[in-house]
Design an enzyme around this catalytic site. Structure first.
Site, mmCIF file in Angstrom:
data_model
loop_
_atom_site.group_PDB
_atom_site.id
_atom_site.type_symbol
_atom_site.label_atom_id
_atom_site.label_comp_id
_atom_site.label_asym_id
_atom_site.label_seq_id
_atom_site.Cartn_x
_atom_site.Cartn_y
_atom_site.Cartn_z
ATOM 1 N N HIS A 13 32.484 29.619 43.133
ATOM 2 C CA HIS A 13 33.084 28.281 42.976
ATOM 3 C C HIS A 13 32.126 27.202 43.498
ATOM 4 C CE1 HIS A 13 37.124 30.534 43.409
ATOM 5 N NE2 HIS A 13 37.124 30.063 42.178
ATOM 6 N N LYS A 37 52.364 31.156 40.762
ATOM 7 C CA LYS A 37 51.237 32.042 41.059
ATOM 8 C C LYS A 37 51.223 32.322 42.550
ATOM 9 C CE LYS A 37 46.411 32.630 39.852
ATOM 10 N NZ LYS A 37 45.325 32.167 39.000
ATOM 11 N N ARG A 86 32.420 33.746 33.913
ATOM 12 C CA ARG A 86 31.574 34.815 34.448
ATOM 13 C C ARG A 86 31.120 35.763 33.354
ATOM 14 N NH1 ARG A 86 35.991 35.268 38.969
ATOM 15 N NH2 ARG A 86 37.054 34.743 37.061
ATOM 16 N N SER A 124 37.941 35.783 43.542
ATOM 17 C CA SER A 124 38.711 35.602 44.770
ATOM 18 C C SER A 124 39.525 36.844 45.140
ATOM 19 C CB SER A 124 39.653 34.399 44.630
ATOM 20 O OG SER A 124 38.928 33.224 44.405
#
Ligand code: ADP
Length: 160
Positions: A13, A37, A86, A124
């Site tokens: 990030h 979430k 990614r 993460s």
């Protein structure tokens, strides 16, 4: 704007944020405060740690937002949303999200920034898992996140 969960922020990030600042004079880092979430860290914790990391960068504003990101963009007169990608797997999800956002806000431009090769495996969820089992994550996240993880990581281990 660079929106995300940042639960917690990783060097992946940070890299996207730093590179975005080469393209734009100002950047909103928008922490999604989404109750649907489940996050390990509260929105306040995620905002605080990002503010700490970028304390000396006056062109970055870190804020939490609990609505649609296109609404945040409208409210703040933002024309560009940056998202990191990614791998090919990320691209499908990001593309659909961009289409949805574009449908809701015609004049929003979504910019995909490919990850730095150093961080293409970094996510993460992996950090949380490693920290919960006491693994060293200091080369994958800023030192401020290492400190934040210590408390939560220990808690998780005790619960199990
Ligand atoms: P979200 O829940 O919105 O996907 P994340 O915090 O997981 O929030 O990610 C925010 C953005 O950062 C996404 O565009 C994601 O693809 C990107 N990102 C996450 N990790 C990396 C990384 N290692 N390299 C580049 N971009 C990343």
């Amino acid at each position: 704007m660079f929106p995300g969960s940042f639960d917690p922020p990783t060097l992946g990030h940070i890299n996207i944020i730093e590179r975005s600042l080469k393209l734009y004079d100002r950047l909103y880092v928008v922490v999604a405060d989404n109750i649907a979430k489940h996050c390990l860290f509260t929105a306040d914790e995620r905002v605080a740690v990002l503010r700490d990391i970028f304390a000396s960068s006056h062109n970055i504003e870190v804020v939490a937002y609990d609505g649609l990101m296109v609404n945040f963009a409208r409210e703040h007169g933002i024309g560009v949303m940056i998202r990191g990608v990614r791998a090919v797997g990320d691209f499908g999800y990001e593309f659909e999200l961009a289409m949805t956002n574009k449908q809701m806000m015609q004049d929003l431009e979504v910019l995909f920034m490919p990850t730095d090769p150093n961080y293409f495996m970094l996510r993460s969820s992996q950090i949380k898992e490693m920290a919960a089992f006491g693994a060293d994550v200091s080369r994958l996240v800023p030192r401020q996140v290492v400190e934040l993880l210590k408390t939560k990581g220990d808690m998780k281990i005790k619960e199990n």
